[in-house]
Enzyme design. Structure first.
Site, PDB file in Angstrom:
ATOM      1  N   TYR A  55       0.832  -1.202   0.000  1.00 40.09           N
ATOM      2  CA  TYR A  55       0.000   0.000   0.000  1.00 40.09           C
ATOM      3  C   TYR A  55       0.863   1.247   0.000  1.00 40.09           C
ATOM      4  CZ  TYR A  55      -5.010  -0.031  -0.125  1.00 40.09           C
ATOM      5  OH  TYR A  55      -6.288  -0.054  -0.574  1.00 40.09           O
ATOM      6  N   GLU A  57      -0.534   4.895  -0.560  1.00 30.60           N
ATOM      7  CA  GLU A  57      -1.307   6.120  -0.809  1.00 30.60           C
ATOM      8  C   GLU A  57      -0.418   7.344  -0.665  1.00 30.60           C
ATOM      9  OE1 GLU A  57      -4.677   6.074   1.795  1.00 30.60           O
ATOM     10  OE2 GLU A  57      -5.854   4.818   0.440  1.00 30.60           O
ATOM     11  N   ASP A 201      -6.885  13.344 -25.342  1.00 30.87           N
ATOM     12  CA  ASP A 201      -6.988  11.956 -24.887  1.00 30.87           C
ATOM     13  C   ASP A 201      -6.313  11.093 -25.947  1.00 30.87           C
ATOM     14  OD1 ASP A 201      -7.684   9.365 -24.253  1.00 30.87           O
ATOM     15  OD2 ASP A 201      -9.779   9.827 -23.764  1.00 30.87           O
ATOM     16  N   THR A 227      -4.245   5.851 -21.816  1.00 30.03           N
ATOM     17  CA  THR A 227      -4.065   4.523 -21.253  1.00 30.03           C
ATOM     18  C   THR A 227      -2.624   4.123 -21.549  1.00 30.03           C
ATOM     19  OG1 THR A 227      -4.657   3.376 -23.305  1.00 30.03           O
ATOM     20  CG2 THR A 227      -6.460   3.860 -21.781  1.00 30.03           C
ATOM     21  N   LYS A 230      -2.635   0.274 -24.881  1.00 30.68           N
ATOM     22  CA  LYS A 230      -3.056   0.139 -26.283  1.00 30.68           C
ATOM     23  C   LYS A 230      -1.799   0.169 -27.173  1.00 30.68           C
ATOM     24  CE  LYS A 230      -7.615   1.710 -24.930  1.00 30.68           C
ATOM     25  NZ  LYS A 230      -8.699   2.715 -25.014  1.00 30.68           N
ATOM     26  N   ARG A 236      -2.263  -2.770 -18.269  1.00 32.18           N
ATOM     27  CA  ARG A 236      -3.522  -2.016 -18.186  1.00 32.18           C
ATOM     28  C   ARG A 236      -3.355  -0.951 -17.115  1.00 32.18           C
ATOM     29  NH1 ARG A 236      -6.681  -4.905 -21.346  1.00 32.18           N
ATOM     30  NH2 ARG A 236      -8.245  -3.290 -21.272  1.00 32.18           N
TER      31      ARG A 236
HETATM   32  C1  LIG Z   1      -9.714   3.130 -24.179  1.00 31.34           C
HETATM   33  C2  LIG Z   1     -10.045   4.570 -24.016  1.00 31.34           C
HETATM   34  C3  LIG Z   1     -10.308   5.150 -22.758  1.00 31.34           C
HETATM   35  C4  LIG Z   1     -10.562   4.348 -21.522  1.00 31.34           C
HETATM   36  O1  LIG Z   1      -9.690   3.445 -21.120  1.00 31.34           O
HETATM   37  P1  LIG Z   1     -10.065   2.277 -20.097  1.00 31.34           P
HETATM   38  O2  LIG Z   1      -8.731   1.853 -19.654  1.00 31.34           O
HETATM   39  O3  LIG Z   1     -10.820   1.265 -20.903  1.00 31.34           O
HETATM   40  O4  LIG Z   1     -10.897   2.847 -19.002  1.00 31.34           O
HETATM   41  C5  LIG Z   1     -10.464   6.522 -22.684  1.00 31.34           C
HETATM   42  N1  LIG Z   1     -10.389   7.289 -23.775  1.00 31.34           N
HETATM   43  C6  LIG Z   1     -10.189   6.767 -25.005  1.00 31.34           C
HETATM   44  C7  LIG Z   1     -10.125   7.674 -26.175  1.00 31.34           C
HETATM   45  C8  LIG Z   1     -10.020   5.402 -25.163  1.00 31.34           C
HETATM   46  O5  LIG Z   1      -9.848   4.891 -26.381  1.00 31.34           O
END
Ligand SMILES: *Cc1c(COP(=O)(O)O)cnc(C)c1O
Length: 421
Positions: A55, A57, A201, A227, A230, A236
């Site tokens: 932990y 925090e 994003d 994220t 990807k 993740r």
């Molecule tokens: C995949 C994605 C997210 C969210 O990601 P998670 O890890 O699935 O919560 C947010 N914004 C965009 C543009 C995404 O493609």
């Protein structure tokens, strides 16, 4: 790792067996889900460590628990690598995933009822950009821009007039089904005109940006969310990158605003992925993803398959099956039977319902991680066209035959992190 696996088999053969089957499935299929990838064995190893026991925090040097002698340097390494790879002032590597990272942005800059401008879900945006079923659409006033019917890409005149009319506090750019390059400078001009914080994003394209295969939002967007799992090919998780002026607000929003203890095993794996992403090999990888996507789009186009915006500049292609008499879900399930994995997806101005839409979303990040190249992309394009045609005719025999061809190709391209043949 072997010890852990044999321990798992001894303790819980049911779960161990399912994990083994999933590993075999990932080896045997052509994985075209645009948000997925294969992480390296090193990233995989970091996620399955004793760091999950701890932990912590707070932030390095300001924790609420003792025993952070090794956790602090792990998180500091992840932060330093993120800052250097993307060229930003500040990085927060604690968000549990992309959606919580975006929620932290709302918490940092908006109060309930304030206005946010983002791309509509049906047009390629993400749920967390203010969609009605999301907390971000329920608690904030969300206004949405789309793409043009004729070009399939955003229209900056529309975005500017929506921004001038609604005066959003935050503008989101980027999305989850956007096949083209994002013009961050044009978004930045509009955000500056209305005094909004521009948030890029880059969840899907972070790896392409890191590898120099897509323009960077740095210098245009003062806040960037992503994220890590990807195209960036990490575990993740998520990160928020920002200018120095927003650092304190972002950190406060993530902890204590939204989350408790950071997932230290994930933080370590993010650090490993960022180290990998800073190499020349990764630059080559990012460019190969785009070359593969272009080759796949060219093959599909030559076969008369429609695509939103007519093609792809990144890792992602949005196929529009409106002219094929085969809806997206039926096509996706037929492809899955042939060992080609993708997802059905709405296309802009879709005439069908979201759970039974007209499109397929595919991406080349995972197949490129296996070393597949332009020749394999041509073959995959042919298979997609043939499976969709076969599905329309109820020709299961052809789908089975293509399935056998698929497995002969996947067996020749071992995937990172996968231990089975
Ligand atoms: C995949 C994605 C997210 C969210 O990601 P998670 O890890 O699935 O919560 C947010 N914004 C965009 C543009 C995404 O493609």
């Amino acid at each position: 790792m072997t010890d852990v696996r044999s321990a798992l088999t001894a303790t819980d053969p049911e779960i161990a067996g399912l994990i083994a089957s999933e590993e075999q499935r990932q080896a045997d299929t052509i994985r075209l889900i645009a948000s997925e990838n294969y992480v390296s064995a090193a990233v995989l190893e970091a996620t399955g460590t004793v760091l999950t026991n701890k932990y912590s925090e707070g932030y390095a040097g300001k924790r609420y628990y003792e025993g952070q002698q090794f956790i602090d340097p792990i998180e500091e390494l992840a932060i330093a690598r993120a800052k250097s790879l993307f060229g930003v002032d500040h990085a927060n590597v604690q968000p549990y995933s992309g959606s919580p990272a975006n929620l932290a942005v709302y918490l940092a800059f908006l109060s309930p009822g304030d206005t946010v401008l983002g791309m509509g879900l049906a047009m390629g945006g993400h749920l967390t950009h203010g969609h009605a079923v999301s907390a971000t659409g329920k608690w904030f006033k969300a206004v949405h821009y789309g793409v043009r019917r004729d070009t399939g890409v955003v229209d900056f005149d529309e975005i500017r007039s929506l921004a001038l009319e609604h005066r959003p506090k935050v503008i989101f750019c980027g999305g989850t089904a956007v096949p083209r390059t994002i013009d961050y400078a044009s978004f930045a001009t509009i955000a500056a005109e209305v005094g909004a914080v521009l948030v890029a994003d880059i969840a899907h394209i972070a790896g392409l940006i890191a590898g120099g295969a897509h323009p960077s939002p740095v210098g245009h967007a003062s806040v960037i969310t992503t994220t890590t799992h990807k195209t960036l090919r990490g575990p993740r998780g998520a990160m928020i990158l920002c200018d120095a002026e927003h650092a304190a607000a972002i950190d406060k929003a993530v902890f204590p605003g939204l989350q408790g203890g950071p997932h230290n095993h994930t933080t370590a794996a993010i650090a490993v992925a960022l180290r990998e992403a800073a190499t020349d090999d990764f630059k080559a990888y990012a460019h190969a993803i785009v070359a593969n996507s272009r080759a796949l789009a060219t093959e599909l186009g030559s076969r008369g398959v429609d695509m939103v915006s007519g093609g792809s500049d990144n890792h992602l292609i949005l196929i529009d099956l409106t002219n094929r008499d085969v809806p997206g879900k039926i096509a996706a399930k037929a492809l899955d039977r042939a060992g080609i994995e993708c997802n059905y997806n709405a296309v802009p101005f879709d005439t069908r319902k979201p759970f039974d839409p007209s499109g397929l979303r595919i991406g080349t990040a995972a197949v490129t991680s296996r070393g597949m190249g332009v020749d394999e992309m041509r073959q995959i394009g042919r298979w997609i066209d043939e499976v969709v045609t076969a599905a329309g005719k109820g020709d299961e025999e052809s789908i089975t035959k293509i399935g056998a061809e698929v497995r002969s190709v996947t067996s020749a391209f071992p995937a990172p992190g996968i231990t089975v043949a």
